[in-house]
Motif scaffolding. Structure first.
Motif, short mmCIF file in Angstrom:
data_model
loop_
_atom_site.label_atom_id
_atom_site.label_comp_id
_atom_site.label_asym_id
_atom_site.label_seq_id
_atom_site.Cartn_x
_atom_site.Cartn_y
_atom_site.Cartn_z
N LYS A 80 -98.18 -3.64 -95.04
CA LYS A 80 -99.07 -3.38 -93.91
C LYS A 80 -100.17 -4.45 -93.89
CE LYS A 80 -102.44 -2.35 -96.65
NZ LYS A 80 -103.65 -3.18 -96.69
N PRO A 81 -100.79 -4.73 -92.74
CA PRO A 81 -100.39 -4.26 -91.42
C PRO A 81 -99.18 -5.04 -90.93
CG PRO A 81 -102.21 -5.79 -91.20
CD PRO A 81 -101.97 -5.64 -92.67
N LEU A 82 -98.48 -4.48 -89.97
CA LEU A 82 -97.31 -5.14 -89.41
C LEU A 82 -97.64 -6.52 -88.86
CD1 LEU A 82 -94.43 -5.22 -88.20
CD2 LEU A 82 -95.30 -3.84 -86.30
N SER A 83 -98.82 -6.66 -88.26
CA SER A 83 -99.19 -7.90 -87.57
C SER A 83 -100.70 -7.94 -87.41
CB SER A 83 -98.52 -7.94 -86.19
OG SER A 83 -98.93 -6.83 -85.41
N LEU A 84 -101.18 -8.93 -86.69
CA LEU A 84 -102.61 -9.03 -86.41
C LEU A 84 -102.99 -8.36 -85.09
CD1 LEU A 84 -103.65 -12.66 -87.50
CD2 LEU A 84 -103.71 -10.53 -88.81
N GLY A 121 -108.33 1.09 -93.68
CA GLY A 121 -108.21 2.04 -92.58
C GLY A 121 -106.78 2.25 -92.14
N VAL A 122 -105.98 1.18 -92.19
CA VAL A 122 -104.58 1.29 -91.77
C VAL A 122 -103.87 2.39 -92.55
CG1 VAL A 122 -103.86 -0.54 -93.37
CG2 VAL A 122 -102.44 -0.02 -91.39
N HIS A 123 -104.20 2.55 -93.84
CA HIS A 123 -103.54 3.56 -94.67
C HIS A 123 -103.97 4.97 -94.29
CE1 HIS A 123 -101.20 1.20 -97.41
NE2 HIS A 123 -102.23 0.50 -97.83
#
Length: 353
Positions: free
Chosen positions: A96-100, A179-181
């Motif tokens: 993660k993250p997949l992309s920007l 935060g992504v998690h």
């Protein structure tokens, strides 16, 4: 059934969990490793008995021996490498993250759909024991409809510096790194509802705080306390089409007494705390009950969760089963992250059609 031959791309700190987990899986052969710094790749190859050290990414993607890749590189390379790997006929697990941004994420999704290959986003907390136990309660309707969740991941001093603190390479600070998690795990347990609107804030008031002494924290290999272009703190309120909402705050640095992680969900029949320790709140016979499951890992356990994540990816590659963390979810989480940054920059609510 043949063993899955895997190449790991990128040998930074997160890659250690990938190397160890693949090495522990009897259905995997660690066949190759690539890093932009060849010496680092060679060290990992020697450590894990990997026969092939690639000199370029093209070599990886053109090698018919490689079935799948794990991408453990800087955030700004995730989309590009994912697309190239898919076009080369490889299954992909990307950190993660997949992309920007959403635009990149949609390009990856297009490549996944064209390739027909397994694609898994590194939402490792989905594979943790405490998550799986809580999801079993949710799936059997023990919590009812989950209408609110609240998540915090606050570091008092924990800006890793290096590429983490370089917005061009990382895409942002604690929001896109931590935060992504917590956003993903709440969203996943809430049933993956479509986002409707987002309001959010980011703050750059404290900087790197490299002056602080007598308190250790993780530092990137290229740590430089004088360089920092990412936010210190981000917070947001995310509202979904079904009326549910999620409140989140995350920081790299904050004048707080201690580090804090907290994930809570609230439903019509019960509630739960996933972190710092799994507790399920119920109501029976007009009495509120706190249920403490007897399991080995009540909190997130890195090694077990990564092993479960890698094992699941390997199984999907070998059997064709759909991943627990598919490309569609990576796109939706990227939409949320980008929406928070946009809301903070424009100082207004961001809505989605």
């Amino acid at each position: 059934m043949k063993n899955l031959k895997v190449c790991i791309i990128g040998t930074g700190s997160i890659s250690d969990f990938h190397f160890k987990s693949y090495a522990n899986n009897p259905e995997v052969t660690l066949h190759g490793v690539f890093d932009y710094v060849t010496e680092r790749a060679a060290q990992k190859a020697e450590q894990y008995g990997i026969p092939q050290v690639y000199q370029s990414l093209n070599e990886v993607f053109e090698d018919p021996e490689i079935d799948a890749v794990s991408i453990c590189t800087w955030n700004n390379t995730h989309a590009e490498i994912s697309i190239a790997a898919l076009n080369g006929g490889k299954h992909v697990l990307v950190e993660k993250p997949l992309s920007l941004n959403v635009e990149e994420a949609l390009r990856v999704q297009e490549a996944v759909e064209k390739s027909g290959k397994v694609f898994q986003v590194g939402f490792v907390r989905r594979f943790a024991t405490n998550t799986k136990v809580l999801k079993s309660f949710i799936d059997t309707d023990k919590l009812g409809e989950i209408y609110y969740a609240k998540a915090s991941c606050l570091r008092r001093i924990g800006n890793p510096g290096g590429w983490f603190a370089d917005k061009e390479r990382s895409g942002g600070g604690p929001l896109i790194d931590l935060g992504v998690h917590v956003i993903d795990i709440c969203w996943y347990l809430m049933g993956r509802p479509k986002v409707k609107s987002i309001s959010g804030n980011t703050y750059n008031n404290l900087g790197n705080r490299g002056n602080v002494e007598n308190l250790r924290f993780y530092k990137a290999a290229d740590y430089d306390k004088s360089k920092n272009t990412v936010e210190d703190l981000a917070n947001a309120l995310i509202t979904f089409e079904n009326g549910a909402s999620l409140s989140v705050d995350v920081s790299f640095t904050l004048h707080a007494k201690k580090d804090d992680i907290s994930v809570k969900l609230f439903g019509t029949k019960g509630g739960a705390e996933l972190e710092p320790e799994l507790v399920i709140v119920s109501e029976e016979n007009n009495t509120i009950l706190n249920i403490h499951p007897q399991i080995d890992n009540l909190s997130f356990d890195f090694e077990n969760a990564f092993q479960s994540e890698i094992d699941s990816f390997v199984n999907c590659c070998l059997t064709g089963e759909k991943s627990v963390a598919p490309i569609e979810d990576g796109v939706e989480i990227m939409k949320i992250l980008e929406g928070i940054y946009e809301a903070a920059e424009k100082k207004c609510e961001v809505t989605f059609p």
